[in-house]
Design a protein around this motif. Structure first.
Motif, PDB file in Angstrom:
ATOM      1  N   ALA A  50      41.773  34.458  24.553  1.00 44.85           N
ATOM      2  CA  ALA A  50      42.437  35.576  25.226  1.00 44.85           C
ATOM      3  C   ALA A  50      42.578  36.774  24.286  1.00 44.85           C
ATOM      4  CB  ALA A  50      43.802  35.147  25.745  1.00 44.85           C
ATOM      5  N   GLU A  51      42.935  36.514  23.033  1.00 43.93           N
ATOM      6  CA  GLU A  51      43.087  37.610  22.075  1.00 43.93           C
ATOM      7  C   GLU A  51      41.731  38.227  21.739  1.00 43.93           C
ATOM      8  OE1 GLU A  51      45.053  35.862  18.776  1.00 43.93           O
ATOM      9  OE2 GLU A  51      46.948  35.564  19.846  1.00 43.93           O
ATOM     10  N   ARG A  52      40.713  37.391  21.673  1.00 42.13           N
ATOM     11  CA  ARG A  52      39.365  37.895  21.377  1.00 42.13           C
ATOM     12  C   ARG A  52      38.860  38.787  22.507  1.00 42.13           C
ATOM     13  NH1 ARG A  52      37.379  33.265  19.882  1.00 42.13           N
ATOM     14  NH2 ARG A  52      36.423  32.723  21.879  1.00 42.13           N
ATOM     15  N   VAL A  53      39.083  38.340  23.754  1.00 37.64           N
ATOM     16  CA  VAL A  53      38.666  39.136  24.909  1.00 37.64           C
ATOM     17  C   VAL A  53      39.383  40.478  24.920  1.00 37.64           C
ATOM     18  CG1 VAL A  53      38.777  39.266  27.430  1.00 37.64           C
ATOM     19  CG2 VAL A  53      37.976  37.179  26.332  1.00 37.64           C
ATOM     20  N   GLN A  54      40.690  40.462  24.662  1.00 37.26           N
ATOM     21  CA  GLN A  54      41.455  41.713  24.647  1.00 37.26           C
ATOM     22  C   GLN A  54      40.941  42.648  23.558  1.00 37.26           C
ATOM     23  OE1 GLN A  54      45.736  41.325  24.463  1.00 37.26           O
ATOM     24  NE2 GLN A  54      45.972  43.340  23.545  1.00 37.26           N
ATOM     25  N   HIS A  55      40.668  42.091  22.378  1.00 38.80           N
ATOM     26  CA  HIS A  55      40.195  42.899  21.256  1.00 38.80           C
ATOM     27  C   HIS A  55      38.850  43.547  21.583  1.00 38.80           C
ATOM     28  CE1 HIS A  55      39.897  44.129  17.073  1.00 38.80           C
ATOM     29  NE2 HIS A  55      38.673  43.636  17.031  1.00 38.80           N
ATOM     30  N   LEU A  56      37.933  42.775  22.147  1.00 37.68           N
ATOM     31  CA  LEU A  56      36.616  43.311  22.476  1.00 37.68           C
ATOM     32  C   LEU A  56      36.691  44.298  23.633  1.00 37.68           C
ATOM     33  CD1 LEU A  56      34.479  40.053  22.134  1.00 37.68           C
ATOM     34  CD2 LEU A  56      34.505  42.019  20.585  1.00 37.68           C
ATOM     35  N   ARG A  57      37.569  44.039  24.574  1.00 34.08           N
ATOM     36  CA  ARG A  57      37.732  44.960  25.702  1.00 34.08           C
ATOM     37  C   ARG A  57      38.183  46.336  25.206  1.00 34.08           C
ATOM     38  NH1 ARG A  57      41.596  42.426  28.576  1.00 34.08           N
ATOM     39  NH2 ARG A  57      40.153  41.090  29.703  1.00 34.08           N
ATOM     40  N   ALA A  58      39.040  46.328  24.198  1.00 34.86           N
ATOM     41  CA  ALA A  58      39.523  47.593  23.643  1.00 34.86           C
ATOM     42  C   ALA A  58      38.421  48.358  22.912  1.00 34.86           C
ATOM     43  CB  ALA A  58      40.695  47.328  22.691  1.00 34.86           C
ATOM     44  N   LEU A  59      37.314  47.674  22.580  1.00 29.18           N
ATOM     45  CA  LEU A  59      36.216  48.307  21.862  1.00 29.18           C
ATOM     46  C   LEU A  59      35.054  48.690  22.773  1.00 29.18           C
ATOM     47  CD1 LEU A  59      36.099  45.966  18.731  1.00 29.18           C
ATOM     48  CD2 LEU A  59      36.865  48.345  18.770  1.00 29.18           C
ATOM     49  N   GLN A  60      35.194  48.506  24.062  1.00 23.68           N
ATOM     50  CA  GLN A  60      34.081  48.771  24.975  1.00 23.68           C
ATOM     51  C   GLN A  60      33.623  50.227  24.935  1.00 23.68           C
ATOM     52  OE1 GLN A  60      35.871  47.208  28.582  1.00 23.68           O
ATOM     53  NE2 GLN A  60      34.504  45.448  28.565  1.00 23.68           N
ATOM     54  N   ALA A  61      34.526  51.151  24.662  1.00 30.65           N
ATOM     55  CA  ALA A  61      34.154  52.568  24.613  1.00 30.65           C
ATOM     56  C   ALA A  61      33.854  53.053  23.195  1.00 30.65           C
ATOM     57  CB  ALA A  61      35.278  53.418  25.218  1.00 30.65           C
ATOM     58  N   GLU A  62      33.850  52.142  22.223  1.00 28.33           N
ATOM     59  CA  GLU A  62      33.606  52.515  20.833  1.00 28.33           C
ATOM     60  C   GLU A  62      32.155  52.956  20.648  1.00 28.33           C
ATOM     61  OE1 GLU A  62      33.715  53.752  17.535  1.00 28.33           O
ATOM     62  OE2 GLU A  62      35.600  52.617  17.778  1.00 28.33           O
TER      63      GLU A  62
END
Length: 319
Positions: A170-182
């Motif tokens: 769950a934490e990994r998914v949240q972290h990667l989701r926050a980087l989708q626009a990077e």
């Protein structure tokens, strides 16, 4: 000699030290020196690292056994006091080491591999040295981050280092989701026993076509670089699980991907109205509609709005 003085001393007065193959290396007195160690290939060790290992008054090592093993492989003798300096004791030990720096000692800080402070101990003593006005310098060298970035074939003009991905799904998914626009190239560390799960989450976050590279065992005999879109690298991990130290390099978002991934932040009431409309139009349960709407509108940090709060807002609307 006052702390931080400019006095330097050669690491070795022997004839070998002044031979053309190995000139004297200045070792700064009254200074903290962060030194990079090989990340796999001992041949990458610099003469400066060898000289510092021999001449430093104190060597603060992440793992003392690995330090002596490295010294043996390099053919040098650690000349000073060796102390353990790792994640669990670095804050408590920093000031004691800096007290020695104030008296003119050279304190060498090394991690198991690569540069101290980069996902390794060292930051605490750097910060305290700055606060106390004591000199800090680096003896640069091998870096898994830079090696992987250079070998990936992805843009290097702008990049961000994200360290190890979170262990929990769950934490990994949240972290990667926050980087989708990077838009910058992204560099991650990962372990062999989590790489399959990590690739699943990378696929979900960035889609099948985002370019990336999986780099393993950098500088070692079995160094391997796998390049291609996320979907192909993921399938390769399934078919041939990689071993050893792994660095993942992922291309940044295109302008279109960044625009599509930038979340539209809605408040709880707006989400409730959207969920009610979704339920009416699709003939679905309100709880299912809420789950869909929340999933479609992540917050800027990658987390999801609170479904209970949205449900409470729906009840208030209907009441």
């Amino acid at each position: 000699m006052p702390a931080g003085g400019s006095d330097v001393r050669p690491a070795d007065d022997s004839a070998d030290a002044v031979s053309p193959a190995r000139r004297p290396v200045a070792v700064p007195r009254g200074t903290v020196v962060l030194a990079a160690t090989p990340i796999g290939n001992a041949g990458d060790a610099s003469d400066r690292l060898k000289a510092l290992l021999e001449a430093a008054d104190i060597v603060a090592a992440e793992d003392t056994r690995r330090l002596f093993d490295l010294a043996n492989r390099l053919g040098v003798r650690v000349g000073g006091q060796v102390v353990a300096y790792h994640d669990h004791n670095e804050r408590g030990r920093a000031d004691g080491l800096l007290d020695r720096v104030e008296t003119g000692a050279t304190v060498l800080v090394v991690s198991d591999a690569g540069m101290p402070t980069i996902n390794d101990p060292g930051l605490a003593i750097v910060r305290r040295a700055i606060e106390r006005g004591l000199p800090v310098t680096c003896a640069p060298g091998p870096s898994a981050v830079l090696d992987a970035l250079a070998l990936s074939g992805l843009p290097t003009d702008r990049f961000c280092y994200e360290g190890f991905l979170p262990r929990r799904h769950a934490e990994r998914v949240q972290h990667l989701r926050a980087l989708q626009a990077e838009r910058r190239t992204m560099v991650f560390y990962e372990t062999p026993h989590r790489i399959a799960d990590a690739m699943d989450d990378l696929l979900e976050a960035f889609g099948p076509d985002r370019p990336m590279a999986l780099c393993r065992e950098l500088t070692k005999e079995y160094e391997e670089i796998r390049r291609g879109p996320v979907a192909r690298i993921r399938q390769g991990v399934i078919d041939d699980a990689p071993r050893g130290e792994i660095v993942l390099v992922v291309g940044g978002a295109s302008d279109e991907e960044a625009a599509a991934a930038t979340p539209t932040v809605l408040d709880v009431d707006a989400l409730a109205r959207l969920a009610v409309a979704r339920a009416d139009e699709a003939g679905m349960r309100i709880k299912d509609a809420i789950a869909q709407v929340v999933q479609e509108h992540p917050l800027p940090d990658g987390s999801l709005p609170n479904r209970k709060q949205v449900y409470t807002a729906v009840l208030a609307m209907k009441g």
